[in-house]
Design a protein around this motif. Structure first.
Motif, mmCIF file in Angstrom:
data_model
loop_
_atom_site.group_PDB
_atom_site.id
_atom_site.type_symbol
_atom_site.label_atom_id
_atom_site.label_comp_id
_atom_site.label_asym_id
_atom_site.label_seq_id
_atom_site.Cartn_x
_atom_site.Cartn_y
_atom_site.Cartn_z
ATOM 1 N N LEU A 188 -53.243 25.748 -1.070
ATOM 2 C CA LEU A 188 -54.613 25.293 -1.312
ATOM 3 C C LEU A 188 -55.660 26.200 -0.684
ATOM 4 O O LEU A 188 -56.723 26.442 -1.261
ATOM 5 C CB LEU A 188 -54.799 23.876 -0.773
ATOM 6 C CG LEU A 188 -53.914 22.782 -1.374
ATOM 7 C CD1 LEU A 188 -54.208 21.450 -0.699
ATOM 8 C CD2 LEU A 188 -54.107 22.680 -2.881
ATOM 9 N N ILE A 234 -61.905 23.632 -2.479
ATOM 10 C CA ILE A 234 -60.938 22.569 -2.197
ATOM 11 C C ILE A 234 -61.145 21.976 -0.813
ATOM 12 O O ILE A 234 -61.076 20.760 -0.618
ATOM 13 C CB ILE A 234 -59.502 23.105 -2.350
ATOM 14 C CG1 ILE A 234 -59.222 23.423 -3.825
ATOM 15 C CG2 ILE A 234 -58.469 22.111 -1.816
ATOM 16 C CD1 ILE A 234 -57.910 24.128 -4.069
ATOM 17 N N LEU A 280 -60.466 17.898 2.989
ATOM 18 C CA LEU A 280 -60.662 18.105 1.560
ATOM 19 C C LEU A 280 -62.091 17.756 1.142
ATOM 20 O O LEU A 280 -62.679 16.794 1.622
ATOM 21 C CB LEU A 280 -59.694 17.240 0.761
ATOM 22 C CG LEU A 280 -58.212 17.613 0.788
ATOM 23 C CD1 LEU A 280 -57.399 16.562 0.048
ATOM 24 C CD2 LEU A 280 -57.963 19.007 0.205
ATOM 25 N N VAL A 286 -55.557 17.883 -5.594
ATOM 26 C CA VAL A 286 -54.254 17.462 -5.071
ATOM 27 C C VAL A 286 -53.714 16.270 -5.863
ATOM 28 O O VAL A 286 -52.498 16.160 -6.076
ATOM 29 C CB VAL A 286 -54.300 17.158 -3.561
ATOM 30 C CG1 VAL A 286 -54.673 18.395 -2.774
ATOM 31 C CG2 VAL A 286 -55.225 16.006 -3.230
ATOM 32 N N GLU A 287 -54.597 15.400 -6.329
ATOM 33 C CA GLU A 287 -54.118 14.277 -7.139
ATOM 34 C C GLU A 287 -53.582 14.761 -8.480
ATOM 35 O O GLU A 287 -52.548 14.272 -8.951
ATOM 36 C CB GLU A 287 -55.243 13.258 -7.328
ATOM 37 C CG GLU A 287 -55.589 12.495 -6.054
ATOM 38 C CD GLU A 287 -56.686 11.474 -6.245
ATOM 39 O OE1 GLU A 287 -56.754 10.524 -5.436
ATOM 40 O OE2 GLU A 287 -57.496 11.620 -7.193
ATOM 41 N N ASN A 338 -50.266 16.510 -7.950
ATOM 42 C CA ASN A 338 -49.238 15.491 -7.735
ATOM 43 C C ASN A 338 -48.801 14.882 -9.065
ATOM 44 O O ASN A 338 -47.606 14.686 -9.313
ATOM 45 C CB ASN A 338 -49.778 14.416 -6.800
ATOM 46 C CG ASN A 338 -48.685 13.585 -6.172
ATOM 47 O OD1 ASN A 338 -47.691 14.088 -5.687
ATOM 48 N ND2 ASN A 338 -48.869 12.276 -6.184
ATOM 49 N N ILE A 367 -47.653 21.088 -3.536
ATOM 50 C CA ILE A 367 -48.897 21.291 -2.791
ATOM 51 C C ILE A 367 -48.543 21.934 -1.460
ATOM 52 O O ILE A 367 -47.776 21.384 -0.681
ATOM 53 C CB ILE A 367 -49.610 19.944 -2.565
ATOM 54 C CG1 ILE A 367 -49.921 19.270 -3.910
ATOM 55 C CG2 ILE A 367 -50.876 20.139 -1.739
ATOM 56 C CD1 ILE A 367 -50.269 17.797 -3.786
ATOM 57 N N VAL A 402 -49.669 23.375 2.200
ATOM 58 C CA VAL A 402 -50.701 23.233 3.223
ATOM 59 C C VAL A 402 -50.678 24.351 4.258
ATOM 60 O O VAL A 402 -51.386 24.281 5.263
ATOM 61 C CB VAL A 402 -50.604 21.858 3.924
ATOM 62 C CG1 VAL A 402 -50.961 20.731 2.963
ATOM 63 C CG2 VAL A 402 -49.218 21.648 4.536
ATOM 64 N N THR A 442 -57.670 19.186 6.502
ATOM 65 C CA THR A 442 -57.187 19.305 5.126
ATOM 66 C C THR A 442 -55.768 18.769 5.025
ATOM 67 O O THR A 442 -55.432 18.044 4.067
ATOM 68 C CB THR A 442 -57.260 20.771 4.661
ATOM 69 O OG1 THR A 442 -58.624 21.202 4.660
ATOM 70 C CG2 THR A 442 -56.692 20.929 3.261
ATOM 71 N N VAL A 494 -54.676 15.711 2.564
ATOM 72 C CA VAL A 494 -53.630 15.915 1.559
ATOM 73 C C VAL A 494 -52.562 14.837 1.697
ATOM 74 O O VAL A 494 -52.115 14.238 0.702
ATOM 75 C CB VAL A 494 -53.003 17.315 1.686
ATOM 76 C CG1 VAL A 494 -51.718 17.411 0.849
ATOM 77 C CG2 VAL A 494 -53.984 18.389 1.238
ATOM 78 N N ALA A 549 -52.027 12.611 -1.611
ATOM 79 C CA ALA A 549 -50.878 13.043 -2.415
ATOM 80 C C ALA A 549 -49.707 13.346 -1.500
ATOM 81 O O ALA A 549 -49.333 14.514 -1.321
ATOM 82 C CB ALA A 549 -51.243 14.255 -3.254
ATOM 83 N N VAL A 607 -45.256 17.779 -0.751
ATOM 84 C CA VAL A 607 -46.104 18.640 0.076
ATOM 85 C C VAL A 607 -45.209 19.500 0.948
ATOM 86 O O VAL A 607 -44.250 19.014 1.551
ATOM 87 C CB VAL A 607 -47.064 17.811 0.950
ATOM 88 C CG1 VAL A 607 -47.928 18.731 1.818
ATOM 89 C CG2 VAL A 607 -47.955 16.915 0.086
#
Length: 325
Positions: free
Chosen positions: A135, A143, A158, A166-167, A170, A176, A178, A185, A189, A193, A197
């Protein structure tokens, strides 16, 4: 040994940094011969555009176009070297390619700022085969906020568009990532979501107090949701500014297991994304067996090593929905 490496910057090095040759003949840390030597099952290749190089050419919009060029370049490489490497969009593809004796190349994007507020770009990247997006990089973007030693930045998370991203990731079954994210963030996340991750190339902050690394609380939260983290071989994230040492690598892996359990650690070398190390115990992808043997000496059995090398990443990949070609 069947290795899945969740992060390398090889495409960036070949296209933007003047790397010689290509995936077969190049001087990069990650090449087809070196992946063969490592027993690589799959390599995640990051498509990345350094924003400073594009500030006078359109900023993030120019970066986005460059990302598409990078994806096209990797696809071209898989066609040129089709007997050795093939694209993979799912865990099934990885297994299918392995049965054909081929390494899998998984497309990823590092720096979600290339979306630049346009959610439709996420659909385009998905259709191109991108299955993981980091991200953040080291800049605030559309983001959210990146890792920082400034606490006022580190705890910001976020943005509204980032929540949408992220939604949607997902929902689409995209991983996703990180790594590079601020603590805020990361927090957001995990709220919006929690499934699928990862921290593709991040280490343990308890052992190396760098904002790019994960706190024990973050490790536990990720692990509880089925997430994973890939061991990064860059010295400043291991603990020594200009050295990348095996004893520090093994210490981070063992800490990940102690805090997050055996399903948590993976590999995310960051090969071709760093240099300047005075000591580099693992100089390229072909030498990854050195880490395997060092972890064996620390008491890890074959089953645990198999999880670290590939099993934990495959588990995450298999958990995603809608990854059919």
């Amino acid at each position: 040994m069947k290795l899945i490496d969740m992060h390398c910057d090889t495409v960036w090095k070949l296209m933007d940094l003047g790397g010689e040759g290509d995936l077969m003949t190049g001087s990069c840390d990650v090449t087809i011969p070196r992946m063969r030597q490592a027993g690589t099952l799959a390599q995640f290749f990051a498509c990345f555009g350094y924003l400073d190089d594009f500030k006078d050419k359109g900023g993030y919009d120019a970066c986005y176009r460059h990302i598409l060029d990078m994806a096209a370049y990797l696809k071209e490489q898989t066609e040129i070297h089709k007997n050795d490497i093939a694209l993979a969009r799912s865990a099934d593809d990885i297994c299918r390619n392995a049965r054909s004796g081929k390494i899998s190349a998984v497309l990823t994007v590092e720096e979600g700022g290339v979306l630049n507020g346009d959610l439709e770009r996420l659909d385009v990247l998905y259709d191109q085969g991108v299955r993981l997006i980091t991200l953040m990089w080291n800049y605030e973007n559309c983001i959210g906020y990146p890792n920082s030693r400034d606490a006022s930045v580190m705890w910001q998370g976020l943005k509204p568009f980032g929540i949408e991203v992220v939604e949607k990731m997902n929902d689409k079954g995209m991983i996703i990532d990180v790594s590079h994210a601020s603590d805020g963030t990361f927090r957001d996340v995990m709220e919006y979501a929690p499934g699928a991750v990862v921290a593709s190339h991040s280490n343990c902050r308890a052992l190396c107090d760098h904002p790019r690394n994960l706190t024990d609380e973050m490790i536990r939260r990720l692990a509880n949701e089925g997430g994973i983290a890939g061991l990064n071989l860059y010295g400043p994230f291991l603990g020594t500014q200009d050295e990348s040492r095996l004893d520090e690598m093994t210490a981070h892996v063992l800490h990940m297991i102690d805090v997050g359990g055996g399903e948590f650690p993976a590999i995310g070398t960051d090969f071709d994304g760093f240099d300047g190390m005075k000591t580099l115990d693992i100089p390229d992808a072909g030498q990854m067996e050195l880490l395997w043997e060092a972890l064996k000496k620390k008491g890890l059995g074959e089953d645990q090593l198999d999880k670290i090398w590939s099993g934990n990443v495959l588990r995450v990949f298999k958990s995603l929905r809608d990854l059919q070609q």
